[in-house]
Design a protein around this motif. Structure first.
Motif, mmCIF file in Angstrom:
data_model
loop_
_atom_site.group_PDB
_atom_site.id
_atom_site.type_symbol
_atom_site.label_atom_id
_atom_site.label_comp_id
_atom_site.label_asym_id
_atom_site.label_seq_id
_atom_site.Cartn_x
_atom_site.Cartn_y
_atom_site.Cartn_z
ATOM 1 N N PRO A 48 -1.965 5.450 -18.086
ATOM 2 C CA PRO A 48 -2.016 6.420 -16.975
ATOM 3 C C PRO A 48 -3.251 7.306 -16.981
ATOM 4 C CG PRO A 48 -0.439 7.112 -18.637
ATOM 5 C CD PRO A 48 -0.892 5.749 -19.040
ATOM 6 N N HIS A 49 -3.952 7.415 -18.143
ATOM 7 C CA HIS A 49 -5.116 8.298 -18.215
ATOM 8 C C HIS A 49 -6.418 7.521 -18.329
ATOM 9 C CE1 HIS A 49 -2.295 11.586 -18.678
ATOM 10 N NE2 HIS A 49 -1.743 10.990 -19.717
ATOM 11 N N GLY A 50 -6.375 6.240 -18.039
ATOM 12 C CA GLY A 50 -7.592 5.457 -18.104
ATOM 13 C C GLY A 50 -8.508 5.713 -16.920
ATOM 14 N N ALA A 51 -9.753 5.244 -17.043
ATOM 15 C CA ALA A 51 -10.726 5.447 -15.964
ATOM 16 C C ALA A 51 -10.292 4.723 -14.696
ATOM 17 C CB ALA A 51 -12.108 4.964 -16.418
ATOM 18 N N TRP A 52 -9.752 3.510 -14.852
ATOM 19 C CA TRP A 52 -9.307 2.752 -13.680
ATOM 20 C C TRP A 52 -8.156 3.458 -12.982
ATOM 21 C CZ3 TRP A 52 -4.796 0.331 -12.100
ATOM 22 C CH2 TRP A 52 -4.930 -0.585 -11.056
ATOM 23 N N ALA A 53 -7.229 4.030 -13.773
ATOM 24 C CA ALA A 53 -6.087 4.733 -13.178
ATOM 25 C C ALA A 53 -6.541 5.986 -12.444
ATOM 26 C CB ALA A 53 -5.069 5.080 -14.260
ATOM 27 N N ARG A 54 -7.494 6.730 -13.003
ATOM 28 C CA ARG A 54 -7.979 7.933 -12.337
ATOM 29 C C ARG A 54 -8.692 7.600 -11.028
ATOM 30 N NH1 ARG A 54 -9.575 9.514 -17.665
ATOM 31 N NH2 ARG A 54 -11.721 8.968 -17.129
ATOM 32 N N GLU A 55 -9.472 6.517 -11.033
ATOM 33 C CA GLU A 55 -10.166 6.115 -9.810
ATOM 34 C C GLU A 55 -9.178 5.678 -8.737
ATOM 35 O OE1 GLU A 55 -13.364 5.322 -7.251
ATOM 36 O OE2 GLU A 55 -13.324 6.366 -9.193
ATOM 37 N N LEU A 56 -8.186 4.884 -9.135
ATOM 38 C CA LEU A 56 -7.186 4.421 -8.172
ATOM 39 C C LEU A 56 -6.347 5.578 -7.651
ATOM 40 C CD1 LEU A 56 -5.832 2.052 -6.727
ATOM 41 C CD2 LEU A 56 -4.346 1.778 -8.714
ATOM 42 N N ALA A 69 0.826 -1.214 0.000
ATOM 43 C CA ALA A 69 0.000 0.000 0.000
ATOM 44 C C ALA A 69 0.858 1.261 0.000
ATOM 45 C CB ALA A 69 -0.927 -0.014 1.212
ATOM 46 N N ALA A 70 1.884 1.317 0.855
ATOM 47 C CA ALA A 70 2.715 2.518 0.917
ATOM 48 C C ALA A 70 3.502 2.732 -0.368
ATOM 49 C CB ALA A 70 3.663 2.424 2.108
ATOM 50 N N SER A 71 3.912 1.662 -1.043
ATOM 51 C CA SER A 71 4.631 1.819 -2.315
ATOM 52 C C SER A 71 3.743 2.448 -3.376
ATOM 53 C CB SER A 71 5.136 0.457 -2.796
ATOM 54 O OG SER A 71 6.058 -0.094 -1.883
ATOM 55 N N LEU A 72 2.471 2.060 -3.419
ATOM 56 C CA LEU A 72 1.557 2.649 -4.391
ATOM 57 C C LEU A 72 1.211 4.090 -4.025
ATOM 58 C CD1 LEU A 72 -0.864 -0.357 -4.994
ATOM 59 C CD2 LEU A 72 0.802 0.562 -6.601
ATOM 60 N N ILE A 73 0.974 4.351 -2.734
ATOM 61 C CA ILE A 73 0.620 5.702 -2.312
ATOM 62 C C ILE A 73 1.772 6.669 -2.560
ATOM 63 C CG2 ILE A 73 0.023 7.099 -0.297
ATOM 64 C CD1 ILE A 73 -1.449 4.645 0.808
ATOM 65 N N MET A 74 3.005 6.200 -2.408
ATOM 66 C CA MET A 74 4.172 7.063 -2.581
ATOM 67 C C MET A 74 4.233 7.642 -3.992
ATOM 68 S SD MET A 74 8.178 6.019 -2.187
ATOM 69 C CE MET A 74 8.049 4.991 -3.652
ATOM 70 N N TRP A 122 -7.988 7.338 -4.663
ATOM 71 C CA TRP A 122 -7.862 6.599 -3.400
ATOM 72 C C TRP A 122 -6.439 6.648 -2.869
ATOM 73 C CZ3 TRP A 122 -11.458 4.132 -0.357
ATOM 74 C CH2 TRP A 122 -12.755 4.091 -0.849
ATOM 75 N N LEU A 123 -5.468 6.495 -3.764
ATOM 76 C CA LEU A 123 -4.080 6.497 -3.316
ATOM 77 C C LEU A 123 -3.667 7.881 -2.821
ATOM 78 C CD1 LEU A 123 -2.381 4.316 -6.078
ATOM 79 C CD2 LEU A 123 -3.062 3.629 -3.775
ATOM 80 N N PHE A 124 -4.129 8.930 -3.491
ATOM 81 C CA PHE A 124 -3.770 10.277 -3.063
ATOM 82 C C PHE A 124 -4.337 10.588 -1.681
ATOM 83 C CE2 PHE A 124 -4.115 14.927 -2.996
ATOM 84 C CZ PHE A 124 -2.816 15.265 -3.367
ATOM 85 N N ALA A 125 -5.467 9.962 -1.346
ATOM 86 C CA ALA A 125 -6.056 10.138 -0.014
ATOM 87 C C ALA A 125 -5.475 9.178 1.012
ATOM 88 C CB ALA A 125 -7.569 9.960 -0.089
#
Length: 525
Positions: free
Chosen positions: A469-477, A279-284, A480-483
């Motif tokens: 990087p600009h797909g709908a799934w990437a924007r949704e993820l 989780a922390a690797s993705l959020i970073m 969540w990761l930014f929060a």
């Protein structure tokens, strides 16, 4: 024969003299912090050299004085002493002219003294008290600016998490003493090694120890304080991430003979560390602030270290601890230069998305590397060998993509440096493996399966973000990761409800006076 014995009894004295020197300097003359830190490093070097060249009687004399003299403690002692010299020297220049510099140097020396006491102590109670003293002294450093509300909130959350960890650690020590009859670290590990199977009380104590380490290592969901303590001065952040938050890994490695026989505790280590690492690797990847990104990196690296300890890879965990400490100290103390690097990147063209064909080719080549590593590995280490080969193959994909994006002339130097670093790391790992006591690599199929699934999921998520990087799934993820997956918000509300912090009242904004209108003066000739 009496003279060598007396000399062996005097040689361990530099180890307890290190925290004593730091304490006296902090109390009497904080301005001499640089000299005290240098003296501590000199004493640590003398002690390590004497242990390495001295007879076995010297180690026995050290234990008689309550001082540890093994590879793990000496490595950590030299690391802490060296980092102390650098951080203290940096602080003196960084806070030049600041009226609170002497106060910061005093608490900085007290923190280093507490860590040095923990490292050399052969008694679990002394180590636990030193760990608590480290937390209390660090609290004063984190609240260096008492008028910053964000710093006070983060320090308050860390204080509550640390006290919960101290409670778990205290119950753990009670269970250990009731089972073993002693809190001497060498006796506890020797007792655990001699037992064919641990009693239920020692299994419970091991689980409590794992929980205490996870809490003090800022593992999810108790990580918020580590991300939000960036209001403190940069030297404090460097010391926190390089020499304090990784103490949990040192404690686990020191108690390896006990934890190696506690299967539930090891499985809990793998589960907690794997969740935080992934989780922390993705959020970073969503962070813009340099120091905040480094804080999320520390959270992920501590999780990876817990995974290594849970799998029984103790030499690798020690090597990881040293490498991460040196890297994070350099990264925080040179964080200002990251702004210049960002300016250079902003002047270049934006990086395009990776073509799927090139990504697929890199994935195939990395798979071949992983298969070759597994084929030439030891056949008796089936699951561990397969998972390690898989992790190495996944790590090779970004390097292969970099080669595919540019010609070999530009990347040849990087590959040469990578080969040198890899050879150096393998040599260091072989040396540490030879110096540490032998311990079998864990073969618990469930733990290795969890690790393989976790890092495969991390690789898949990062790959999808890189390919589309600009797909709908990437924007949704990304939202969540930014929060931060909203994990810290729940913990913050809970702490504020149970034990709200004392915050300074916000001064009202000054009233603005309307601008006076002065009509132009008519000038008559």
């Amino acid at each position: 024969m009496s003279q060598p014995v007396e000399a062996a009894g005097l040689l361990p004295l530099p180890a307890p003299a290190i925290p004593l020197l730091l304490l006296l300097t902090a109390w009497l003359r904080p301005r001499a912090a640089q000299a005290a830190a240098g003296g501590g490093l000199l004493l640590a070097t003398l002690f390590a050299g004497a242990v390495a060249a001295g007879p076995e009687s010297m180690r026995s004399a050290a234990l008689a004085l309550g001082v540890r003299a093994d590879v793990v403690s000496l490595t950590m002692l030299l690391l802490v002493a060296g980092l102390g010299v650098i951080v203290v020297r940096y602080s003196q220049t960084y806070l030049e002219g600041d009226p609170g510099r002497e106060r910061l140097l005093r608490w900085l020396l007290l923190t280093l003294a507490a860590v040095a006491t923990l490292v050399v102590a052969n008694h679990l109670l002394v180590a636990a008290l030193a760990w608590t003293a480290t937390s209390v002294a660090l609290h004063q450093l984190l609240t260096y600016f008492p008028d910053r509300r964000a710093a006070l909130v983060a320090a308050h959350k860390k204080f509550l998490v640390s006290r919960l960890a101290d409670l778990c650690l205290g119950i753990c020590l009670v269970l250990v003493y009731r089972s073993v009859g002693s809190l001497q670290l060498d006796r506890v590990t020797a007792w655990a090694s001699a037992q064919p199977e641990l009693p239920a009380a020692m299994h419970a104590a091991a689980v409590l120890l794992v929980l205490a380490v996870a809490l003090k290592s800022a593992q999810l969901p108790f990580h918020g304080w580590l991300i939000q303590v960036m209001e403190a001065p940069t030297p404090v952040s460097a010391l926190l991430h390089a020499g304090v938050v990784n103490i949990g890994g040192f404690v686990l490695i020191s108690l390896a003979p006990w934890l190696a026989k506690a299967a539930p505790a090891q499985l809990l280590l793998v589960a907690l560390g794997l969740v935080s690492a992934v989780a922390a690797s993705l959020i970073m990847t969503t962070r813009v602030s340099v120091k905040v990104a480094l804080a999320w990196s520390t959270c992920a690296q501590m999780g990876f270290m817990l995974v290594q300890c849970g799998l029984g890879l103790w030499p690798l965990a020690l090597l990881h601890l040293v490498a991460h400490s040196l890297y994070k100290a350099h990264a925080f103390l040179s964080a200002g230069s990251a702004v210049e690097a960002w300016k250079l990147r902003a002047l270049t063209a934006p990086t395009a998305a990776v073509p799927p064909r090139r990504f697929g080719l890199a994935l195939v080549l990395a798979a071949l590397v992983g298969v070759a590593l597994f084929a030439f590995g030891s056949p008796e280490h089936g699951a561990p060998q397969a998972v390690l080969a898989l992790l190495f193959a996944l790590a090779a994909v970004p390097l292969l993509l970099e080669v595919g994006a540019s010609d070999l002339r530009r990347t040849g130097g990087r590959w040469l440096r990578l080969g040198f670093v890899t050879a150096l790391s393998l040599g260091a790992h072989a040396l540490v493996s030879r110096l540490l006591p032998a311990s079998a690599v864990g073969h618990a199929s469930l733990a290795w399966l969890l690790v393989a699934a976790g890092f495969l999921g991390l690789f898949a998520a990062k790959s999808l973000l890189q390919l589309w990087p600009h797909g709908a799934w990437a924007r949704e993820l990304h939202g969540w990761l930014f929060a931060g997956l909203y994990l810290d918000e729940f913990f913050t509300r809970l702490t504020f409800r149970l034990w709200p912090p004392r915050l300074p009242s916000m001064s009202p904004a000054p009233e603005t006076q309307p601008l006076a209108f002065n009509p132009p003066v008519e000038v008559r000739a």
